[in-house]
Write a protein that holds these residues in place. Structure first.
Motif, PDB file in Angstrom:
ATOM      1  N   SER A  67       0.855  -1.193   0.000  1.00  0.00           N
ATOM      2  CA  SER A  67       0.000   0.000   0.000  1.00  0.00           C
ATOM      3  C   SER A  67       0.888   1.239   0.000  1.00  0.00           C
ATOM      4  N   ASN A  68       0.511   2.222  -0.785  1.00  0.00           N
ATOM      5  CA  ASN A  68       1.307   3.438  -0.935  1.00  0.00           C
ATOM      6  C   ASN A  68       0.749   4.570  -0.074  1.00  0.00           C
ATOM      7  N   THR A  69       0.620   4.329   1.206  1.00  0.00           N
ATOM      8  CA  THR A  69       0.105   5.353   2.109  1.00  0.00           C
ATOM      9  C   THR A  69       1.267   6.066   2.795  1.00  0.00           C
ATOM     10  N   ASN A  70       1.141   7.390   2.913  1.00  0.00           N
ATOM     11  CA  ASN A  70       2.161   8.171   3.613  1.00  0.00           C
ATOM     12  C   ASN A  70       1.816   8.244   5.093  1.00  0.00           C
ATOM     13  N   SER A  71       2.772   7.917   5.925  1.00  0.00           N
ATOM     14  CA  SER A  71       2.551   7.960   7.367  1.00  0.00           C
ATOM     15  C   SER A  71       3.891   8.201   8.052  1.00  0.00           C
ATOM     16  N   ASP A  72       3.878   8.137   9.376  1.00  0.00           N
ATOM     17  CA  ASP A  72       5.100   8.331  10.159  1.00  0.00           C
ATOM     18  C   ASP A  72       5.960   7.079  10.193  1.00  0.00           C
ATOM     19  N   PHE A  73       5.491   5.983   9.585  1.00  0.00           N
ATOM     20  CA  PHE A  73       6.250   4.728   9.550  1.00  0.00           C
ATOM     21  C   PHE A  73       6.882   4.570   8.166  1.00  0.00           C
ATOM     22  N   GLU A  74       8.190   4.436   8.153  1.00  0.00           N
ATOM     23  CA  GLU A  74       8.943   4.373   6.886  1.00  0.00           C
ATOM     24  C   GLU A  74       9.850   3.147   6.874  1.00  0.00           C
ATOM     25  N   TYR A  75       9.769   2.398   5.810  1.00  0.00           N
ATOM     26  CA  TYR A  75      10.621   1.213   5.657  1.00  0.00           C
ATOM     27  C   TYR A  75      11.963   1.634   5.079  1.00  0.00           C
ATOM     28  N   ALA A  76      13.027   1.312   5.784  1.00  0.00           N
ATOM     29  CA  ALA A  76      14.373   1.685   5.343  1.00  0.00           C
ATOM     30  C   ALA A  76      15.209   0.465   4.967  1.00  0.00           C
ATOM     31  N   GLY A  77      14.559  -0.679   4.755  1.00  0.00           N
ATOM     32  CA  GLY A  77      15.277  -1.896   4.424  1.00  0.00           C
ATOM     33  C   GLY A  77      15.256  -2.207   2.938  1.00  0.00           C
ATOM     34  N   ASP A  78      15.349  -3.498   2.611  1.00  0.00           N
ATOM     35  CA  ASP A  78      15.374  -3.936   1.216  1.00  0.00           C
ATOM     36  C   ASP A  78      14.642  -5.259   1.086  1.00  0.00           C
ATOM     37  N   ASP A  79      14.794  -5.876  -0.084  1.00  0.00           N
ATOM     38  CA  ASP A  79      14.112  -7.156  -0.339  1.00  0.00           C
ATOM     39  C   ASP A  79      15.007  -8.354  -0.059  1.00  0.00           C
ATOM     40  N   LYS A  80      16.178  -8.128   0.525  1.00  0.00           N
ATOM     41  CA  LYS A  80      17.139  -9.213   0.686  1.00  0.00           C
ATOM     42  C   LYS A  80      17.363  -9.590   2.142  1.00  0.00           C
ATOM     43  N   SER A  81      17.801  -8.584   2.954  1.00  0.00           N
ATOM     44  CA  SER A  81      18.176  -8.936   4.323  1.00  0.00           C
ATOM     45  C   SER A  81      17.920  -7.827   5.347  1.00  0.00           C
ATOM     46  N   ASN A  82      17.735  -6.606   4.903  1.00  0.00           N
ATOM     47  CA  ASN A  82      17.574  -5.479   5.820  1.00  0.00           C
ATOM     48  C   ASN A  82      16.086  -5.136   5.966  1.00  0.00           C
ATOM     49  N   CYS A  83      15.593  -5.127   7.201  1.00  0.00           N
ATOM     50  CA  CYS A  83      14.181  -4.806   7.430  1.00  0.00           C
ATOM     51  C   CYS A  83      14.026  -3.641   8.421  1.00  0.00           C
ATOM     52  N   THR A  84      14.969  -2.726   8.442  1.00  0.00           N
ATOM     53  CA  THR A  84      14.946  -1.596   9.381  1.00  0.00           C
ATOM     54  C   THR A  84      13.703  -0.733   9.177  1.00  0.00           C
ATOM     55  N   LEU A  85      13.102  -0.317  10.298  1.00  0.00           N
ATOM     56  CA  LEU A  85      11.898   0.518  10.279  1.00  0.00           C
ATOM     57  C   LEU A  85      12.206   1.863  10.935  1.00  0.00           C
ATOM     58  N   LEU A  86      11.785   2.955  10.283  1.00  0.00           N
ATOM     59  CA  LEU A  86      11.906   4.301  10.848  1.00  0.00           C
ATOM     60  C   LEU A  86      10.527   4.773  11.286  1.00  0.00           C
ATOM     61  N   ILE A  87      10.468   5.368  12.474  1.00  0.00           N
ATOM     62  CA  ILE A  87       9.228   5.956  12.979  1.00  0.00           C
ATOM     63  C   ILE A  87       9.509   7.427  13.280  1.00  0.00           C
ATOM     64  N   HIS A  88       8.738   8.311  12.683  1.00  0.00           N
ATOM     65  CA  HIS A  88       8.923   9.751  12.858  1.00  0.00           C
ATOM     66  C   HIS A  88       7.847  10.323  13.781  1.00  0.00           C
ATOM     67  N   ASN A  89       8.160  11.506  14.334  1.00  0.00           N
ATOM     68  CA  ASN A  89       7.204  12.226  15.188  1.00  0.00           C
ATOM     69  C   ASN A  89       6.617  11.306  16.256  1.00  0.00           C
ATOM     70  N   LEU A  90       7.501  10.729  17.023  1.00  0.00           N
ATOM     71  CA  LEU A  90       7.098   9.744  18.031  1.00  0.00           C
ATOM     72  C   LEU A  90       6.162  10.337  19.078  1.00  0.00           C
ATOM     73  N   GLN A  91       5.194   9.522  19.508  1.00  0.00           N
ATOM     74  CA  GLN A  91       4.286   9.876  20.586  1.00  0.00           C
ATOM     75  C   GLN A  91       4.270   8.729  21.599  1.00  0.00           C
ATOM     76  N   PHE A  92       3.694   9.027  22.772  1.00  0.00           N
ATOM     77  CA  PHE A  92       3.689   8.012  23.825  1.00  0.00           C
ATOM     78  C   PHE A  92       2.969   6.732  23.383  1.00  0.00           C
ATOM     79  N   ASN A  93       1.918   6.874  22.561  1.00  0.00           N
ATOM     80  CA  ASN A  93       1.166   5.680  22.155  1.00  0.00           C
ATOM     81  C   ASN A  93       1.930   4.822  21.139  1.00  0.00           C
ATOM     82  N   ASN A  94       3.116   5.274  20.710  1.00  0.00           N
ATOM     83  CA  ASN A  94       3.948   4.440  19.840  1.00  0.00           C
ATOM     84  C   ASN A  94       4.759   3.411  20.626  1.00  0.00           C
TER      85      ASN A  94
END
Length: 308
Positions: free
Chosen positions: A81-108
């Motif tokens: 899904s091509n939705t824009n949100s504070d959650f961003e995938y910074a990995g790849d299709d091989k081995s890296n699955c790093t997740l970025l979360i922006h504008n953090l709040q307590f409920n995160n």
């Protein structure tokens, strides 16, 4: 054969394949601490038999909202899904699955899991148990060691930088008016304040996954030579009085000069009229004198004639 096939289906649904040693997801061993309002990077790596499978979908879920153990939606990130949100995938299709979360709040805060799906029907995997994220505030506190009320020269205090959550090794960087100070650690000590200590102090907290900063202002009583924008009250009063005097005095001076000029002009015109009258009187006297002289001359001539 049917029993083996059923066992394979059950293992697939639970996210564990028969060749489990070739499939997996790795997370940090300890909880990740992050600062509210900033960003965090959740490190993640995964592996699978790449010669036989190809990843076609990557998913991240939060256990705060996903009650299906991440085997179904909702997901905080879905590569399909091509939705824009504070959650961003910074990995790849091989081995890296790093997740970025922006504008953090307590409920995160909570547990996050990564799931990937390959082009083979049974080629799906969810990494257990997941990674724990803790979101907290970064606070800079002023602790008075001596003195009270407004800050004065000679007072002592500490500035303390703290994040109220469990975290791994972190470092603190202090700066004053955006210039880095040659100090480290969560405490900035002032044994005896001077006016030169006035300014804005920023504590920057950093880890391998996250960072954040907070600023506090110190104003030591008296003139601050490093920050001329903060002037003493008496200078402000003098400048204000001078400005009021200029506003009032200049129009008065202009009016007075204009009034004097008008008076001088009137006086000059009057003087000219007076001079004209004097000149006319003098001229009249001269004319009368000439008439008298002519009459006298005629009388003298008459006497001479009579004598003759």
């Amino acid at each position: 054969m049917k029993m083996l096939h059923l066992a394979t289906i059950l293992l697939t649904l639970s996210g564990v394949l028969t060749q489990s040693t070739d499939w997996g997801v790795k997370y940090p061993d300890k909880p990740i601490c992050a600062v509210r309002g900033f960003s965090v990077s959740i490190p993640c790596s995964y592996y699978y038999p790449q010669q036989n499978y190809q990843v076609i979908e990557k998913l991240w879920c939060s256990m705060n909202s996903n009650k299906d153990q991440c085997y179904g939606p909702p997901y905080v990130y879905n590569s399909s899904s091509n939705t824009n949100s504070d959650f961003e995938y910074a990995g790849d299709d091989k081995s890296n699955c790093t997740l970025l979360i922006h504008n953090l709040q307590f409920n995160n805060s909570g547990t996050y899991r990564f799931r990937f799906i390959t082009n083979v029907t049974e080629g799906k995997w969810t990494g257990l148990p997941g990674v724990i994220l803790q979101v907290a505030d970064l606070k800079v506190s002023l602790i008075r060691l001596s003195g009270n009320g407004t800050l004065k020269q000679g007072d002592s205090l500490n500035l303390t930088c703290d994040v109220k959550c469990t975290h791994s090794s972190s470092q603190f960087v202090w700066s004053k008016n955006n210039e880095q100070l040659n100090t480290s650690g969560p405490v900035l000590h002032f044994p005896a304040l001077t006016v030169r200590d006035s300014g804005n102090y920023t504590c920057t907290w950093e880890t391998n996954e996250a960072s954040g900063s907070e600023t506090i202002s110190l104003q030591v009583e008296g003139e601050n030579p490093e920050n001329p924008d903060h002037w003493p009250i008496w200078i402000i009063v003098v400048l204000t009085a001078g400005l009021i005097f200029i506003i009032v005095a200049i129009p008065a001076v202009i009016y007075n000069r204009r009034f004097l000029c008008e008076r001088r002009s009137v006086h000059t015109e009057q003087q000219k009229e007076d001079d004209s009258d004097i000149y006319a009187n003098v001229q009249q006297k001269e004319d009368d004198s000439d008439i008298y002289t002519n009459v006298q001359q005629k009388e003298d001539n008459s006497d001479i004639y009579a004598n003759v």
